[in-house]
Design an enzyme around this catalytic site. Structure first.
Site, PDB file in Angstrom:
ATOM      1  N   GLU A   1       1.087  -9.124  11.613  1.00  0.00           N
ATOM      2  CA  GLU A   1       0.860  -8.771  10.207  1.00  0.00           C
ATOM      3  C   GLU A   1       2.199  -8.629   9.481  1.00  0.00           C
ATOM      4  OE1 GLU A   1      -1.214  -5.068   9.825  1.00  0.00           O
ATOM      5  OE2 GLU A   1      -1.624  -5.339   7.684  1.00  0.00           O
TER       6      GLU A   1
ATOM      7  N   ASP B   1       0.774  -1.238   0.000  1.00  0.00           N
ATOM      8  CA  ASP B   1       0.000   0.000   0.000  1.00  0.00           C
ATOM      9  C   ASP B   1       0.811   1.298   0.000  1.00  0.00           C
ATOM     10  OD1 ASP B   1      -1.670  -2.142   0.529  1.00  0.00           O
ATOM     11  OD2 ASP B   1      -2.934  -1.038   1.918  1.00  0.00           O
TER      12      ASP B   1
END
Ligand code: GLC
Length: 419
Positions: free
Chosen positions: A382, A158
């Site tokens: 994550e 991202d």
């Protein structure tokens, strides 16, 4: 009694299972994400093949009529998530975002099939949907054989520094006031900053306003960047699609043409100035100059020979854990901020797979062991700080648990296919 890492990983998949699909992690990401689901399927495959296939079938139930498979499917609206389905204005059969994500599905559908030929009919039913998705990329997103994105989120990386130049080239005008949710779940220092977020939303607005008209976006959007994540995963997946077409006696000519186009086109991502693969900003006509973990998907894609090996060895000497999402020698490296530095275990699995297949067994093994140590010591975060493996971002993360079970775990990991 403390659980083993294998037990914990299975428990995370079970906790994040919403019935037919898995959320990446509770709270921060309450929907079905495209490539997360494919990794989830690999994790399920270790103990529940039926559930593995269902995960991917649910993903494809959201495919748009034009072939695109969305990056998020909003199965059950969660008011806590932003940007919400209304802002996206997706036009498919299930409420969704308007962009796609790295197309790893064909590769792992083939992988599931190889591990469980009893489910051949389910794999075969996915062949046409897969081919239509690949055709969507080749029709709308192929610039001279390299695959472009119209939003940074599409690459799954991202906020990496590759986007900084393209995002700086426009002003995010006319976006309504909004409240981010991600920074209430995770420390702001581990997430993208506000300057970036405004521009992400501007690009969503642009897409939604034109009804995600790819022809319009091709001609008008300021953001059109060719990317190694998309190009290398699509090239690899198309090779696996070809293998499936051959298995079932399907026509292979179109698929072969796609492979040839991308083999040639991946050269467009080779930046002679830094002697590495990076992104290419189509609007500016320049390379982005960032060596990322996606640059090392070259072996996975089966292109480029060993051109990236020197960088891999150099970077291994800079941090305790590899492969950092941004080269630590780059001035924009930030070891805790999302895709600007941290290590992502599922990317490591793809890189190690490619290394193993290309005959670099020692490199593949080293990366597998580092990832095993990183997750084994720090749990199912994550992403991880490359300096010491400190967990960052969301916790109890589906894809970290899944790649542990499928690959990194000493008990259940299938290292044979990675080395
Ligand atoms: C973030 C990641 C993306 C992932 C999603 C869900 O947006 O950058 O790769 O698919 O979270 O985990």
């Amino acid at each position: 009694m403390t659980m083993t890492r294998d037990e914990e990983a299975r428990a995370i998949l079970a906790q994040n299972d919403r019935g037919g699909y898995t959320v990446p992690t509770d709270g921060l990401y309450p929907y079905q994400w495209n490539w997360d689901s494919v990794f989830a399927a690999l994790g399920f495959a270790e103990h529940d093949m039926n559930r593995a296939w269902t995960e991917i079938e649910t993903l494809f139930s959201g495919q748009w009529p034009n072939g695109m498979v969305p990056h998020i499917l909003f199965h059950k609206v969660d008011p806590g998530y932003f940007p919400n389905p209304d802002i996206w204005g997706g036009t498919g059969p299930i409420q969704s975002s308007g962009i796609s994500q790295p197309p790893i599905a064909a590769t792992f559908i083939r992988w599931l099939l190889d591990h469980d030929p009893t489910q051949e009919a389910r794999a075969r039913a996915l062949f046409e949907p897969l081919k239509n998705w690949h055709r969507w990329f080749m029709t709308w997103r192929c610039e001279g054989g390299a695959i472009v994105v119209t939003h940074p989120w599409e690459t799954g990386r991202d906020n990496c520094p590759d986007w900084d130049g393209a995002l700086a080239a426009f002003e995010p005008t006319g976006i309504a006031a909004y409240k981010r949710r991600d920074t209430s779940e995770v420390e702001a220092a581990e997430r993208p900053n506000q300057w970036e977020y405004d521009r992400y939303l501007y690009l969503v607005k642009l897409g939604a306003e034109c009804g995600w008209d790819e022809a319009w976006l091709r001609d008008n959007t300021p953001f059109r960047v060719a990317d190694p994540t998309m190009t290398f995963t699509l090239l690899r997946s198309t090779r696996d699609l070809l293998a499936m077409a051959e298995r079932w006696g399907e026509d292979t000519s179109e698929i072969r043409n796609w492979i040839a186009a991308m083999e040639a086109g991946s050269e467009r991502l080779w930046n002679p100035d830094i002697e590495a693969y990076d992104c290419y900003d189509e609007r500016a006509g320049t390379h982005t100059g960032v060596i990322s973990n996606a640059s090392f998907l070259t072996w996975y894609a089966g292109v480029g020979g060993d051109r990236m090996l020197t960088h891999l060895d150099r970077i291994a000497g800079l941090t305790r854990y590899q492969v950092p999402s941004t080269d630590p020698a780059h001035p924009k490296y930030e070891p805790k901020r999302y895709w600007r530095g941290p290590v992502w275990a599922m990317l490591n699995m793809l890189i190690a797979t490619g290394l193993g297949e290309a005959g670099h067994a020692a490199h593949a093994q080293a990366l597998t062991e580092k990832t095993r140590d990183m997750i084994g010591t720090n749990g199912f975060a994550e992403y991880f700080d490359p300096r010491d493996g400190a967990p960052a971002g969301g916790r109890n993360f589906t894809w970290t648990a899944a790649v542990w079970l499928a690959w990194a775990s000493p008990e259940t990991g299938r290292t044979a296919w990675a080395a």
